[in-house]
Design a protein around this motif. Structure first.
Motif, PDB file in Angstrom:
ATOM      1  N   CYS A  21      34.355  36.534  40.567  1.00  0.00           N
ATOM      2  CA  CYS A  21      35.299  37.176  41.100  1.00  0.00           C
ATOM      3  C   CYS A  21      35.795  37.832  39.512  1.00  0.00           C
ATOM      4  O   CYS A  21      35.546  37.584  38.707  1.00  0.00           O
ATOM      5  CB  CYS A  21      36.389  36.096  41.457  1.00  0.00           C
ATOM      6  SG  CYS A  21      36.976  35.066  40.226  1.00  0.00           S
ATOM      7  N   CYS A  39      33.916  29.871  40.919  1.00  0.00           N
ATOM      8  CA  CYS A  39      35.309  29.272  41.540  1.00  0.00           C
ATOM      9  C   CYS A  39      35.234  29.178  43.030  1.00  0.00           C
ATOM     10  O   CYS A  39      36.276  28.612  43.474  1.00  0.00           O
ATOM     11  CB  CYS A  39      36.286  29.959  41.045  1.00  0.00           C
ATOM     12  SG  CYS A  39      36.639  31.718  41.808  1.00  0.00           S
ATOM     13  N   CYS A  73      32.668  33.541  45.007  1.00  0.00           N
ATOM     14  CA  CYS A  73      32.523  33.431  43.722  1.00  0.00           C
ATOM     15  C   CYS A  73      31.319  32.450  43.538  1.00  0.00           C
ATOM     16  O   CYS A  73      31.888  31.370  43.498  1.00  0.00           O
ATOM     17  CB  CYS A  73      33.607  33.514  42.793  1.00  0.00           C
ATOM     18  SG  CYS A  73      33.233  33.445  41.111  1.00  0.00           S
TER      19      CYS A  73
HETATM   20 ZN   LIG Z   1      35.538  33.205  40.364  1.00  0.00          ZN
END
Ligand SMILES: [Zn+2]
Length: 201
Positions: free
Chosen positions: A70, A61, A58
């Motif tokens: 995500c 993150c 992602c």
């Molecule tokens: Zn994420």
């Protein structure tokens, strides 16, 4: 002496290089695989190729996902002010499984371990600090493992974030066995560890 034909020996060697698979298991798997139909083998290989092609980290993150972001980062309903820092995407799934945490995550991609040649630069630390600068995060929960490396990483991060204004930095409680990975903790232990988190000095 009869030894394995090279193609079989090769397969065993490749399989035994995978985590958690010792030489005995590798042999068992190899014999199992060669007895499978051509179609089944092709299906297996195709699944691996697809997983490798489709999965990315992602962009926010660093959890594994099959899109740009995500599901957690894409969910506007999540608490945008709390960020839980974990070592691995598997930890995200472990925490999500208990359905008690509603904030965001940041996946470091490991823990600081000088013996294994992993220093702060090998982890997603810079993007973490960037996120703290640009997002409205008021609490960072350090949920790295309770292994020596995980503890060292939590302390390193707490020190790094000491200068960030209006930021509460907490550490998950020690319901997790010392030396334990989050992934293997049962849901109740994990929920308690998160609930009874404490301020990092
Ligand atoms: Zn994420």
């Amino acid at each position: 002496m009869y030894s394995f034909p090279p193609a079989l020996a090769n397969l065993i060697e490749q399989l035994s290089s995978l985590p958690g698979i010792g030489p005995k298991s590798a042999q068992r798997l190899a014999f199992h695989l060669v007895a499978e139909s051509q179609e089944r083998i092709e299906q297996l290989v195709e699944t691996m190729v697809q997983a490798k092609e489709k999965l990315h980290t992602c962009r926010e993150c660093f959890a594994l996902c099959d899109g740009e972001r995500c599901d957690v980062c894409a969910d506007a309903e999540r608490d945008q002010g709390t960020l839980c820092v974990v070592q691995d995407t598997r930890d995200v799934f472990a925490l999500e499984r208990m359905n008690a945490y509603r904030g965001l995550y940041h996946v470091l991609g490991g823990a600081i371990s000088p013996l294994d040649g992993v220093g702060p630069d090998q982890l997603h630390l810079r993007p973490l600090l960037e996120r703290l600068k640009h997002a409205a995060i008021h609490e960072v929960i350090l949920a790295t493992s309770t292994t020596m490396e995980g503890e060292a990483t939590a302390h390193y991060l707490a020190k790094l974030m000491r200068g960030v204004e209006d930021l509460r930095v907490t550490r998950i409680a020690h319901g997790i066995p010392i030396g334990g990975d989050l992934e293997y903790a049962d849901d109740l232990t994990l929920a308690r560890a998160l609930e009874y988190r404490h301020e990092m000095a």
